[in-house]
Write a protein that holds these residues in place. Structure first.
Motif, PDB file in Angstrom:
ATOM      1  N   LEU A  34      14.919   1.426  -4.525  1.00  0.00           N
ATOM      2  CA  LEU A  34      14.201   2.606  -4.053  1.00  0.00           C
ATOM      3  C   LEU A  34      14.556   3.849  -4.866  1.00  0.00           C
ATOM      4  O   LEU A  34      13.721   4.738  -5.045  1.00  0.00           O
ATOM      5  CB  LEU A  34      14.514   2.866  -2.570  1.00  0.00           C
ATOM      6  CG  LEU A  34      14.027   1.828  -1.551  1.00  0.00           C
ATOM      7  CD1 LEU A  34      14.352   2.300  -0.146  1.00  0.00           C
ATOM      8  CD2 LEU A  34      12.537   1.565  -1.700  1.00  0.00           C
ATOM      9  N   PRO A  41       7.431   9.809   0.122  1.00  0.00           N
ATOM     10  CA  PRO A  41       7.544   8.845   1.215  1.00  0.00           C
ATOM     11  C   PRO A  41       7.213   7.426   0.777  1.00  0.00           C
ATOM     12  O   PRO A  41       6.379   7.206  -0.102  1.00  0.00           O
ATOM     13  CB  PRO A  41       6.517   9.357   2.221  1.00  0.00           C
ATOM     14  CG  PRO A  41       5.471  10.012   1.373  1.00  0.00           C
ATOM     15  CD  PRO A  41       6.225  10.649   0.238  1.00  0.00           C
ATOM     16  N   LEU A  42       7.881   6.478   1.418  1.00  0.00           N
ATOM     17  CA  LEU A  42       7.601   5.053   1.220  1.00  0.00           C
ATOM     18  C   LEU A  42       6.784   4.581   2.410  1.00  0.00           C
ATOM     19  O   LEU A  42       7.130   4.865   3.553  1.00  0.00           O
ATOM     20  CB  LEU A  42       8.912   4.272   1.131  1.00  0.00           C
ATOM     21  CG  LEU A  42       8.807   2.743   1.047  1.00  0.00           C
ATOM     22  CD1 LEU A  42       8.222   2.320  -0.299  1.00  0.00           C
ATOM     23  CD2 LEU A  42      10.179   2.108   1.253  1.00  0.00           C
ATOM     24  N   CYS A  44       5.828   1.474   4.574  1.00  0.00           N
ATOM     25  CA  CYS A  44       6.332   0.125   4.835  1.00  0.00           C
ATOM     26  C   CYS A  44       5.535  -0.532   5.947  1.00  0.00           C
ATOM     27  O   CYS A  44       5.446   0.014   7.055  1.00  0.00           O
ATOM     28  CB  CYS A  44       7.814   0.194   5.222  1.00  0.00           C
ATOM     29  SG  CYS A  44       8.537  -1.394   5.698  1.00  0.00           S
ATOM     30  N   ARG A  55      14.710  -2.540   4.199  1.00  0.00           N
ATOM     31  CA  ARG A  55      14.026  -1.405   3.564  1.00  0.00           C
ATOM     32  C   ARG A  55      14.237  -0.130   4.381  1.00  0.00           C
ATOM     33  O   ARG A  55      14.466   0.948   3.828  1.00  0.00           O
ATOM     34  CB  ARG A  55      12.523  -1.685   3.446  1.00  0.00           C
ATOM     35  CG  ARG A  55      12.142  -2.714   2.403  1.00  0.00           C
ATOM     36  CD  ARG A  55      10.630  -2.786   2.264  1.00  0.00           C
ATOM     37  NE  ARG A  55      10.227  -4.017   1.597  1.00  0.00           N
ATOM     38  CZ  ARG A  55       9.601  -5.022   2.184  1.00  0.00           C
ATOM     39  NH1 ARG A  55       9.272  -4.941   3.459  1.00  0.00           N
ATOM     40  NH2 ARG A  55       9.293  -6.102   1.501  1.00  0.00           N
ATOM     41  N   TYR A  56      14.127  -0.269   5.679  1.00  0.00           N
ATOM     42  CA  TYR A  56      14.306   0.885   6.568  1.00  0.00           C
ATOM     43  C   TYR A  56      15.711   1.458   6.424  1.00  0.00           C
ATOM     44  O   TYR A  56      15.883   2.672   6.262  1.00  0.00           O
ATOM     45  CB  TYR A  56      14.033   0.428   8.003  1.00  0.00           C
ATOM     46  CG  TYR A  56      14.416   1.408   9.085  1.00  0.00           C
ATOM     47  CD1 TYR A  56      13.903   2.701   9.100  1.00  0.00           C
ATOM     48  CD2 TYR A  56      15.276   1.041  10.114  1.00  0.00           C
ATOM     49  CE1 TYR A  56      14.242   3.599  10.101  1.00  0.00           C
ATOM     50  CE2 TYR A  56      15.623   1.927  11.113  1.00  0.00           C
ATOM     51  CZ  TYR A  56      15.105   3.207  11.109  1.00  0.00           C
ATOM     52  OH  TYR A  56      15.446   4.086  12.101  1.00  0.00           O
ATOM     53  N   ALA A  59      16.159   3.109   2.973  1.00  0.00           N
ATOM     54  CA  ALA A  59      15.525   4.423   2.913  1.00  0.00           C
ATOM     55  C   ALA A  59      16.390   5.450   3.634  1.00  0.00           C
ATOM     56  O   ALA A  59      16.558   6.578   3.159  1.00  0.00           O
ATOM     57  CB  ALA A  59      14.131   4.354   3.542  1.00  0.00           C
ATOM     58  N   ARG A  64      15.403   8.901   1.778  1.00  0.00           N
ATOM     59  CA  ARG A  64      13.968   8.872   1.479  1.00  0.00           C
ATOM     60  C   ARG A  64      13.173   8.686   2.769  1.00  0.00           C
ATOM     61  O   ARG A  64      13.423   7.752   3.532  1.00  0.00           O
ATOM     62  CB  ARG A  64      13.642   7.728   0.520  1.00  0.00           C
ATOM     63  CG  ARG A  64      12.133   7.630   0.194  1.00  0.00           C
ATOM     64  CD  ARG A  64      11.848   6.445  -0.709  1.00  0.00           C
ATOM     65  NE  ARG A  64      12.486   6.582  -1.998  1.00  0.00           N
ATOM     66  CZ  ARG A  64      11.983   7.235  -3.032  1.00  0.00           C
ATOM     67  NH1 ARG A  64      10.815   7.838  -2.918  1.00  0.00           N
ATOM     68  NH2 ARG A  64      12.638   7.309  -4.174  1.00  0.00           N
ATOM     69  N   ILE A  66      10.465   7.343   5.273  1.00  0.00           N
ATOM     70  CA  ILE A  66       9.754   6.075   5.291  1.00  0.00           C
ATOM     71  C   ILE A  66       8.780   6.073   6.461  1.00  0.00           C
ATOM     72  O   ILE A  66       9.147   6.416   7.585  1.00  0.00           O
ATOM     73  CB  ILE A  66      10.742   4.886   5.369  1.00  0.00           C
ATOM     74  CG1 ILE A  66       9.988   3.544   5.315  1.00  0.00           C
ATOM     75  CG2 ILE A  66      11.638   4.959   6.593  1.00  0.00           C
ATOM     76  CD1 ILE A  66      10.904   2.340   5.108  1.00  0.00           C
ATOM     77  N   PRO A  87       1.877   8.233  -0.731  1.00  0.00           N
ATOM     78  CA  PRO A  87       3.203   7.607  -0.811  1.00  0.00           C
ATOM     79  C   PRO A  87       3.523   7.155  -2.224  1.00  0.00           C
ATOM     80  O   PRO A  87       2.626   6.945  -3.051  1.00  0.00           O
ATOM     81  CB  PRO A  87       3.069   6.402   0.129  1.00  0.00           C
ATOM     82  CG  PRO A  87       1.610   6.055   0.069  1.00  0.00           C
ATOM     83  CD  PRO A  87       0.899   7.375  -0.036  1.00  0.00           C
TER      84      PRO A  87
END
Length: 438
Positions: A34, A41-42, A44, A55-56, A59, A64, A66, A87
């Motif tokens: 990441l 923003p990502l 997901c 991933r959460y 982030a 970052r 999310i 994103p």
């Protein structure tokens, strides 16, 4: 600290848990990937599986923001969200490939306090995103862990979607308390869910009202799942008849009330007050406070959102609300600070000039079949599951008699099944579109 060093993640059916140094190593690996993305923003597609949770957590670790979204969101509404929020990447969606989205250039950098974005509605419509800060997520996780006395030995399955605030709060509160979360994508109607619940010796189960209705139909019996000691309920008002039924099926049954805009839960009714506070949603979670302003429930606390976002520019905004959330719900507080929800500000219709609370309409008919009420032009439309035309006409006459209005003000329509959001709540937006169509 979030998550606690004692926290454990287990994929349903696996014997080995992700915990301690191994969990840290896996999160760091995703965080490194990441960190190579530009700021922003990502998006997901948040599934109830280890990849999504890693991933959460990555982030969160890298600071970052999310957006946790329905992974089965169709291409068109997802494209709309991408166009509005720009994103840096999309991962985990069924209908769109992973990777950076095509199109526009970089957006303004998100605010440094911004951590999580959640949608305000399901897969339909044009949802805003709720902006949640790191403080809000941490504060609510700690408050829930405290109110529910979640200890490191607790084991909770993911019985709700993790892109839904109630489901996410189960994950957050257990990780904050150093407990275990069993990640399963199976639903309550699937045999594998119960097989894994028993196999992993889960100690609690979280569900929304519709799921409790299903559990009643399934004749849920605690004796068949002896490790379950705690049941929790939020996501809407539970049929009062079901409260004592399920309280008898657990050592502890918690009734709760919350909103995505407050990160998750706002109040908790502890098990030892169920009997003397029937119908109450409980008291404010630790660190929070409730007031009533002209009938509207107002929540004050550190878990209140920073505000809504309609576009990428809004992600750069700071805290717009200052810890004060006007919930849009009508309610009252008793002399001990226990909350009673009496309706919804926007759940009001007018029939022949008379104001009608749509929640009251549903409550009146709850002893018959599952129903949902929406407002039309000087009429209330009631959607009744599994009835024929004659039975619908009888329901309309009953409503007219009980509410002392002419029955023609109630348009009762049969529907095979009430449409539901992925969260298990009734999809009123879909029903309203049907009302408008005819």
């Amino acid at each position: 600290m979030f998550p606690s060093p004692q926290a454990r993640l287990v994929a349903a059916g696996d014997q080995e848990a992700l915990a301690g140094d191994e969990l840290t190593r896996r999160v760091n690996r995703v965080a490194e990937a990441l960190s190579r993305l530009r700021p922003g923003p990502l998006f997901c597609g948040m599934r109830n599986n280890p990849a999504s949770v890693l991933r959460y957590l990555a982030a969160w670790q890298t600071g970052r923001p999310i957006a946790l979204l329905d992974p089965d969101l169709s291409a068109a509404p997802l494209a709309d969200l991408v166009s509005r929020f720009r994103p840096v990447a999309l991962v985990g969606f069924t209908h769109v490939a992973d990777g950076p989205p095509a199109g526009r250039g970089p957006a303004p950098d998100p605010h440094p306090d911004l951590a999580v974005l959640l949608a305000t509605s399901g897969s339909t419509g044009n949802p805003k995103l709720v902006r949640l800060s790191r403080e809000a997520v941490s504060a609510n996780a700690a408050a829930i862990a405290s109110a529910l006395s979640i200890m490191p030995g607790e084991i909770a399955p993911t019985s709700l979607p993790l892109h839904y605030s109630y489901g996410l709060s189960v994950l957050n509160s257990h990780l904050a308390a150093g407990a275990t979360v069993v990640l399963t994508e199976a639903g309550l109607l699937e045999r594998s869910f119960w097989t894994h619940l028993d196999e992993h010796k889960c100690t609690s189960l979280a569900a929304v009202p519709y799921q409790y209705e299903m559990l009643r139909r399934l004749r849920f019996d605690r004796a068949e799942h002896p490790t379950i000691s705690t049941l929790t309920q939020a996501g809407g008002r539970l049929n009062p008849e079901l409260v004592p039924l399920f309280a008898a099926q657990a050592d502890r049954f918690f009734v709760m009330y919350g909103q995505t805009e407050a990160t998750a839960r706002i109040t908790v009714l502890p098990p030892d007050r169920l009997a003397d506070k029937p119908g109450s949603a409980g008291q404010a979670v630790p660190g929070g406070r409730l007031t009533i302003d002209e009938g509207e429930v107002v929540f004050h606390g550190p878990s209140v959102m920073m505000g809504y976002a309609d576009s990428a520019a809004d992600l750069a905004r700071g805290d717009d609300l200052g810890g004060v959330l006007r919930t849009g719900d009508l309610g009252r507080l008793d002399d001990e600070g226990f909350l009673y929800i009496t309706g919804r500000l926007k759940r009001i219709a007018k029939i022949f000039g008379v104001r009608i609370n749509l929640d009251d309409v549903e409550l009146l008919l709850r002893d018959t079949v599952p129903v949902a009420a929406t407002s039309g032009d000087d009429r209330v439309t009631v959607w009744a599951e599994g009835l024929d035309i004659a039975a619908c006409r009888n329901l309309a006459r009953r409503l007219g008699a009980e509410l002392r209005l002419h029955w023609s003000g109630f348009d009762v329509r049969p529907v095979e099944r009430l449409p539901l959001l992925p969260t298990g709540k009734i999809d009123y937006r879909t029903l309203e579109s049907r009302t408008e169509a005819g």
